[in-house]
Write a protein that holds these residues in place. Structure first.
Motif, short mmCIF file in Angstrom:
data_model
loop_
_atom_site.label_atom_id
_atom_site.label_comp_id
_atom_site.label_asym_id
_atom_site.label_seq_id
_atom_site.Cartn_x
_atom_site.Cartn_y
_atom_site.Cartn_z
N ARG A 7 22.80 -27.33 -8.76
CA ARG A 7 23.65 -27.90 -7.71
C ARG A 7 25.05 -28.21 -8.22
O ARG A 7 26.04 -27.97 -7.53
CB ARG A 7 23.02 -29.17 -7.13
N LEU A 8 25.13 -28.75 -9.42
CA LEU A 8 26.43 -29.08 -10.01
C LEU A 8 27.26 -27.82 -10.24
O LEU A 8 28.47 -27.80 -9.97
CB LEU A 8 26.25 -29.84 -11.32
N THR A 9 26.62 -26.75 -10.71
CA THR A 9 27.37 -25.51 -10.92
C THR A 9 27.89 -24.95 -9.60
O THR A 9 29.02 -24.46 -9.53
CB THR A 9 26.53 -24.44 -11.65
N ARG A 10 27.07 -25.03 -8.55
CA ARG A 10 27.53 -24.56 -7.24
C ARG A 10 28.65 -25.43 -6.69
O ARG A 10 29.61 -24.92 -6.11
CB ARG A 10 26.36 -24.49 -6.25
N LEU A 11 28.54 -26.73 -6.88
CA LEU A 11 29.60 -27.64 -6.43
C LEU A 11 30.91 -27.33 -7.12
O LEU A 11 31.98 -27.28 -6.50
CB LEU A 11 29.19 -29.09 -6.68
N LEU A 12 30.85 -27.10 -8.42
CA LEU A 12 32.06 -26.79 -9.17
C LEU A 12 32.64 -25.43 -8.76
O LEU A 12 33.86 -25.25 -8.76
CB LEU A 12 31.79 -26.85 -10.67
N ALA A 13 31.77 -24.50 -8.41
CA ALA A 13 32.26 -23.21 -7.92
C ALA A 13 33.00 -23.42 -6.60
O ALA A 13 34.05 -22.80 -6.36
CB ALA A 13 31.10 -22.22 -7.75
N TRP A 14 32.46 -24.26 -5.74
CA TRP A 14 33.15 -24.60 -4.49
C TRP A 14 34.50 -25.26 -4.77
O TRP A 14 35.50 -24.94 -4.12
CB TRP A 14 32.29 -25.55 -3.65
N LEU A 15 34.53 -26.19 -5.71
CA LEU A 15 35.79 -26.86 -6.05
C LEU A 15 36.81 -25.88 -6.60
O LEU A 15 38.01 -26.00 -6.33
CB LEU A 15 35.53 -28.00 -7.03
N ALA A 16 36.34 -24.90 -7.36
CA ALA A 16 37.24 -23.87 -7.87
C ALA A 16 37.81 -23.04 -6.72
O ALA A 16 39.00 -22.72 -6.70
CB ALA A 16 36.52 -22.96 -8.87
N VAL A 57 39.82 -21.56 -13.04
CA VAL A 57 39.24 -20.81 -14.16
C VAL A 57 38.09 -21.56 -14.82
O VAL A 57 37.04 -20.97 -15.10
CB VAL A 57 40.33 -20.49 -15.22
N PHE A 58 38.24 -22.84 -15.08
CA PHE A 58 37.27 -23.54 -15.92
C PHE A 58 36.16 -24.26 -15.16
O PHE A 58 35.09 -24.49 -15.72
CB PHE A 58 37.99 -24.51 -16.86
N LEU A 59 36.37 -24.60 -13.90
CA LEU A 59 35.28 -25.25 -13.15
C LEU A 59 34.11 -24.32 -12.87
O LEU A 59 32.96 -24.75 -12.95
CB LEU A 59 35.82 -25.85 -11.85
N PRO A 60 34.33 -23.05 -12.53
CA PRO A 60 33.17 -22.21 -12.19
C PRO A 60 32.52 -21.50 -13.38
O PRO A 60 31.66 -20.64 -13.17
CB PRO A 60 33.76 -21.20 -11.21
N LEU A 61 32.89 -21.81 -14.60
CA LEU A 61 32.33 -21.09 -15.75
C LEU A 61 30.81 -21.14 -15.78
O LEU A 61 30.15 -20.12 -16.01
CB LEU A 61 32.88 -21.67 -17.06
N ALA A 62 30.23 -22.31 -15.57
CA ALA A 62 28.77 -22.43 -15.63
C ALA A 62 28.12 -21.64 -14.50
O ALA A 62 27.07 -21.01 -14.71
CB ALA A 62 28.36 -23.90 -15.56
N TRP A 63 28.73 -21.65 -13.33
CA TRP A 63 28.18 -20.88 -12.21
C TRP A 63 28.23 -19.38 -12.50
O TRP A 63 27.28 -18.66 -12.19
CB TRP A 63 28.95 -21.20 -10.92
N VAL A 64 29.31 -18.93 -13.10
CA VAL A 64 29.43 -17.51 -13.47
C VAL A 64 28.33 -17.14 -14.44
O VAL A 64 27.66 -16.10 -14.29
CB VAL A 64 30.83 -17.20 -14.05
N GLU A 65 28.09 -17.98 -15.42
CA GLU A 65 27.03 -17.71 -16.41
C GLU A 65 25.66 -17.75 -15.75
O GLU A 65 24.82 -16.89 -16.00
CB GLU A 65 27.11 -18.73 -17.55
#
Length: 168
Positions: A7-16, A57-65
């Motif tokens: 959920r946190l990775t998706r949230l950060l992807a949204w914020l990106a 660039v840096f917020l969605p890194l975990a979601w990309v991985e």
């Protein structure tokens, strides 16, 4: 724990994505102001470089991985047995976790220093830039969490993100 990280990775992807959207509107307002009213928006370049781009660039890194969106080269991987492929994937996750850990460590030091000196950029307005510096170690740390969890869970596919960040 897995659901929280997903959920946190998706949230950060949204914020990106939101950062990209805000950057687009900010630049559009600046361009319209410059060419229609001869009054550009002061500090646009600084805000774009110091906040929007770093967030994008840096917020969605975990979601990309997590979603398997990182760049891979499969020249050798496809030609080895399945057992060797699993070993290669685990080894790649471990090496990546070490690499991102080093990046997190060094960027944390940079962020602390930026905070300590109240880093800012001077232009027409003074724009404080140190808060965005903390997005780097945060983004790197979350990637490390994803990679370490994936290594210890044993199966690469047990932690996944949808290929869109729609579900939060």
């Amino acid at each position: 724990m897995v659901k929280l990280v997903e959920r946190l990775t998706r949230l950060l992807a949204w914020l990106a994505g939101l950062a990209v959207l805000l950057m687009m509107f900010h630049v559009m307002i600046d361009v319209l102001g410059k060419y229609l009213f001869s009054a550009p928006l002061p500090g646009t370049a600084e805000v774009v470089a110091a906040y929007y781009m770093i967030g994008a660039v840096f917020l969605p890194l975990a979601w990309v991985e997590l979603s398997g969106g990182s760049i891979v080269v499969e020249v050798i991987y496809e030609k080895v047995p399945e057992r060797a492929q699993k070993v290669m994937l685990t080894l790649a996750d471990i090496v990546s976790a070490v690499y991102y850990s080093v990046l997190a460590w060094f960027s944390w030091g940079v962020a602390k220093h930026a905070y300590k000196v109240n880093e800012s950029v001077d232009g027409i307005w003074r724009i404080t830039t140190w808060p965005a510096k903390f997005l780097l170690p945060f983004g790197f740390f979350l990637v490390v969490v994803v990679l370490v969890m994936r290594v210890f869970m044993g199966e690469r596919n047990r932690m996944t993100a949808t290929h869109s960040a729609v579900e939060i």
